[in-house]
Design a protein around this motif. Structure first.
Motif, mmCIF file in Angstrom:
data_model
loop_
_atom_site.group_PDB
_atom_site.id
_atom_site.type_symbol
_atom_site.label_atom_id
_atom_site.label_comp_id
_atom_site.label_asym_id
_atom_site.label_seq_id
_atom_site.Cartn_x
_atom_site.Cartn_y
_atom_site.Cartn_z
ATOM 1 N N ALA A 4 -1.419 -1.820 -1.340
ATOM 2 C CA ALA A 4 -1.326 -3.020 -0.503
ATOM 3 C C ALA A 4 -0.102 -3.844 -0.864
ATOM 4 O O ALA A 4 0.609 -4.337 0.013
ATOM 5 C CB ALA A 4 -2.593 -3.863 -0.655
ATOM 6 N N ARG A 5 0.187 -3.974 -2.141
ATOM 7 C CA ARG A 5 1.366 -4.743 -2.558
ATOM 8 C C ARG A 5 2.653 -4.025 -2.149
ATOM 9 O O ARG A 5 3.634 -4.660 -1.774
ATOM 10 C CB ARG A 5 1.327 -4.987 -4.057
ATOM 11 N N GLY A 6 2.648 -2.693 -2.216
ATOM 12 C CA GLY A 6 3.819 -1.934 -1.781
ATOM 13 C C GLY A 6 4.064 -2.101 -0.292
ATOM 14 O O GLY A 6 5.209 -2.262 0.152
ATOM 15 N N LEU A 7 3.002 -2.057 0.499
ATOM 16 C CA LEU A 7 3.142 -2.266 1.943
ATOM 17 C C LEU A 7 3.619 -3.679 2.247
ATOM 18 O O LEU A 7 4.459 -3.885 3.126
ATOM 19 C CB LEU A 7 1.810 -1.998 2.651
ATOM 20 N N PHE A 10 7.266 -3.797 1.610
ATOM 21 C CA PHE A 10 7.981 -3.094 2.687
ATOM 22 C C PHE A 10 8.102 -4.003 3.911
ATOM 23 O O PHE A 10 9.172 -4.137 4.494
ATOM 24 C CB PHE A 10 7.239 -1.808 3.039
ATOM 25 N N TRP A 11 6.986 -4.632 4.290
ATOM 26 C CA TRP A 11 7.000 -5.500 5.467
ATOM 27 C C TRP A 11 7.820 -6.766 5.246
ATOM 28 O O TRP A 11 8.287 -7.390 6.187
ATOM 29 C CB TRP A 11 5.581 -5.876 5.875
ATOM 30 N N GLY A 16 9.687 -9.362 -3.201
ATOM 31 C CA GLY A 16 8.420 -9.311 -3.916
ATOM 32 C C GLY A 16 7.499 -10.453 -3.526
ATOM 33 O O GLY A 16 7.946 -11.569 -3.269
ATOM 34 N N ILE A 17 6.230 -10.168 -3.474
ATOM 35 C CA ILE A 17 5.242 -11.183 -3.145
ATOM 36 C C ILE A 17 4.355 -11.373 -4.367
ATOM 37 O O ILE A 17 3.537 -10.521 -4.679
ATOM 38 C CB ILE A 17 4.401 -10.768 -1.918
ATOM 39 N N PRO A 18 4.553 -12.465 -5.105
ATOM 40 C CA PRO A 18 3.761 -12.663 -6.319
ATOM 41 C C PRO A 18 2.298 -12.952 -5.986
ATOM 42 O O PRO A 18 1.983 -13.529 -4.950
ATOM 43 C CB PRO A 18 4.417 -13.873 -6.986
ATOM 44 N N LEU A 19 1.437 -12.548 -6.868
ATOM 45 C CA LEU A 19 0.011 -12.787 -6.701
ATOM 46 C C LEU A 19 -0.458 -13.646 -7.869
ATOM 47 O O LEU A 19 -0.389 -13.234 -9.019
ATOM 48 C CB LEU A 19 -0.757 -11.469 -6.673
#
Length: 57
Positions: A4-7, A10-11, A16-19
């Motif tokens: 999910a983080r890889g997708l 990509f989108w 990077g989208i930090p969590l």
């Protein structure tokens, strides 16, 4: 979770989208933090959830 983080990366065109977990806007609820843990330091919790779900279906 990694898929999910890889997708998401990509989108988001490689950004990077930090969590972060906690209380507040833009943060994931602390209850979801268990999804990044491992049982006995070896088995990922999402794998256990997947196997248990597959057995119960």
């Amino acid at each position: 979770m990694n898929i999910a983080r890889g997708l998401a990366r990509f989108w988001a065109n490689g950004i990077g989208i930090p969590l972060a977990y906690g209380e507040g806007e833009g943060m994931a609820p602390p209850a979801f933090e268990i999804l990044q843990m491992r049982i006995g330091g070896v088995v990922p919790v999402p794998a256990v959830i997947f196997i248990q779900t597959a057995i119960n279906i």
